[in-house]
Write an enzyme that holds these catalytic residues in place. Structure first.
Site, PDB file in Angstrom:
ATOM      1  N   GLU A 130      -3.947   4.928   2.353  1.00 10.25           N
ATOM      2  CA  GLU A 130      -3.061   3.933   1.761  1.00 10.25           C
ATOM      3  C   GLU A 130      -3.701   3.366   0.512  1.00 10.25           C
ATOM      4  O   GLU A 130      -4.857   2.964   0.538  1.00 10.25           O
ATOM      5  CB  GLU A 130      -2.828   2.777   2.735  1.00 10.25           C
ATOM      6  N   ASN A 170       1.546   4.803   0.765  1.00 13.43           N
ATOM      7  CA  ASN A 170       0.984   5.745   1.725  1.00 13.43           C
ATOM      8  C   ASN A 170       1.155   7.180   1.239  1.00 13.43           C
ATOM      9  O   ASN A 170       2.212   7.547   0.751  1.00 13.43           O
ATOM     10  CB  ASN A 170       1.681   5.595   3.084  1.00 13.43           C
ATOM     11  N   THR A 182       0.854  -1.187   0.000  1.00 15.10           N
ATOM     12  CA  THR A 182       0.000   0.000   0.000  1.00 15.10           C
ATOM     13  C   THR A 182       0.884   1.229   0.000  1.00 15.10           C
ATOM     14  O   THR A 182       1.707   1.412   0.896  1.00 15.10           O
ATOM     15  CB  THR A 182      -0.901   0.037   1.247  1.00 15.10           C
TER      16      THR A 182
HETATM   17  P1  ADP Z   1       5.124   0.911   3.503  1.00 15.76           P
HETATM   18  O1  ADP Z   1       4.835   0.478   4.884  1.00 15.76           O
HETATM   19  O2  ADP Z   1       6.372   1.726   3.377  1.00 15.76           O
HETATM   20  O3  ADP Z   1       3.924   1.616   2.884  1.00 15.76           O
HETATM   21  P2  ADP Z   1       4.414  -1.424   1.938  1.00 15.76           P
HETATM   22  O4  ADP Z   1       4.822  -2.832   2.269  1.00 15.76           O
HETATM   23  O5  ADP Z   1       2.972  -1.056   2.187  1.00 15.76           O
HETATM   24  O6  ADP Z   1       5.396  -0.445   2.685  1.00 15.76           O
HETATM   25  O7  ADP Z   1       4.784  -1.183   0.410  1.00 15.76           O
HETATM   26  C1  ADP Z   1       4.403   0.021  -0.202  1.00 15.76           C
HETATM   27  C2  ADP Z   1       5.343   0.445  -1.324  1.00 15.76           C
HETATM   28  O8  ADP Z   1       5.423  -0.585  -2.317  1.00 15.76           O
HETATM   29  C3  ADP Z   1       4.812   1.667  -2.043  1.00 15.76           C
HETATM   30  O9  ADP Z   1       5.224   2.872  -1.423  1.00 15.76           O
HETATM   31  C4  ADP Z   1       5.398   1.502  -3.440  1.00 15.76           C
HETATM   32  O10 ADP Z   1       6.654   2.153  -3.523  1.00 15.76           O
HETATM   33  C5  ADP Z   1       5.583  -0.008  -3.597  1.00 15.76           C
HETATM   34  N1  ADP Z   1       4.594  -0.672  -4.479  1.00 15.76           N
HETATM   35  C6  ADP Z   1       4.933  -1.579  -5.439  1.00 15.76           C
HETATM   36  N2  ADP Z   1       3.843  -2.043  -6.075  1.00 15.76           N
HETATM   37  C7  ADP Z   1       2.767  -1.410  -5.525  1.00 15.76           C
HETATM   38  C8  ADP Z   1       1.360  -1.468  -5.773  1.00 15.76           C
HETATM   39  N3  ADP Z   1       0.840  -2.272  -6.720  1.00 15.76           N
HETATM   40  N4  ADP Z   1       0.543  -0.688  -5.019  1.00 15.76           N
HETATM   41  C9  ADP Z   1       1.057   0.118  -4.064  1.00 15.76           C
HETATM   42  N5  ADP Z   1       2.380   0.219  -3.781  1.00 15.76           N
HETATM   43  C10 ADP Z   1       3.250  -0.539  -4.494  1.00 15.76           C
HETATM   44 MG    MG Z   2       1.955   0.850   3.002  1.00 14.98          MG
END
Ligand code: ADP
Ligand code: MG
Length: 163
Positions: A94, A28, A26
């Site tokens: 998110e 953010n 997700t």
């Molecule tokens: P965080 O806790 O930092 O938000 P996440 O595990 O939720 O980490 O991963 C989010 C990150 O993954 C996003 O900021 C983006 O850079 C990357 N990402 C890759 N593919 C997607 C997708 N399909 N949708 C949303 N984010 C994605």
């Molecule tokens: Mg996230």
């Protein structure tokens, strides 16, 4: 306020809970009440719509060189709320983009066109139940965006000059 809701910002780091490893990353976005005044008055829950992303050069989804600085549009499903499962204290936004990316896009500029509401925020007994619901929400979002009323050209803009 009526749909669509608009929101934009640069993708920031979330809580690093490893949702990516679980297949539901997700992106953010910072929640700034002065830029998104509607956010205080909408119900917490899951919404769907489109995300347009300005991906950094070298991250282009299209093959033509000119697309590197343009916005690409993808369907998305998102949560707005406090995420009771994680007992957050600040409101978060998110976005799970319904597209596969080969690389992260932290820092990318994201614009959201929020078109509808799927369900209210829920508390979860397990992470598995949460993931299952997000996968179902993603299917609902895809199906909703396939409906005739959401197709390009289906919107009729009222004539402002008519009395
Ligand atoms: P965080 O806790 O930092 O938000 P996440 O595990 O939720 O980490 O991963 C989010 C990150 O993954 C996003 O900021 C983006 O850079 C990357 N990402 C890759 N593919 C997607 C997708 N399909 N949708 C949303 N984010 C994605
Ligand atoms: Mg996230």
């Amino acid at each position: 306020p009526p749909y669509p809701y608009l929101m934009e910002g640069k993708v920031i780091s979330g809580f690093g809970r490893g949702s990516k490893e679980l297949g539901i990353p997700t992106a953010n976005l910072p929640v700034d009440a002065s830029l998104t005044p509607w956010i205080a008055s909408v119900p917490s829950g899951v919404y769907f719509g489109y995300a347009s992303l300005q991906l950094p050069a070298g991250h282009a989804q299209k093959t033509d060189a000119a697309s590197s600085s343009s916005f690409d549009v993808f369907p998305m499903v998102m949560s707005i709320g406090y995420n009771p499962f994680y007992k957050n204290t600040v409101r978060s936004a998110e976005v799970h983009v319904l597209h596969h990316f080969d690389a992260d896009f932290y820092g990318a500029h994201m614009r959201l066109l929020i078109l509808g509401f799927i369900r209210e925020e829920k508390d979860y007994q397990s992470l598995e139940a949460l993931i299952e619901d997000i996968q179902f929400d993603s299917a609902v979002a895809r199906k909703s965006l396939e409906r005739d009323a959401w197709q390009p050209g289906a919107v009729t803009v009222p004539n402002q000059n008519q009395d």
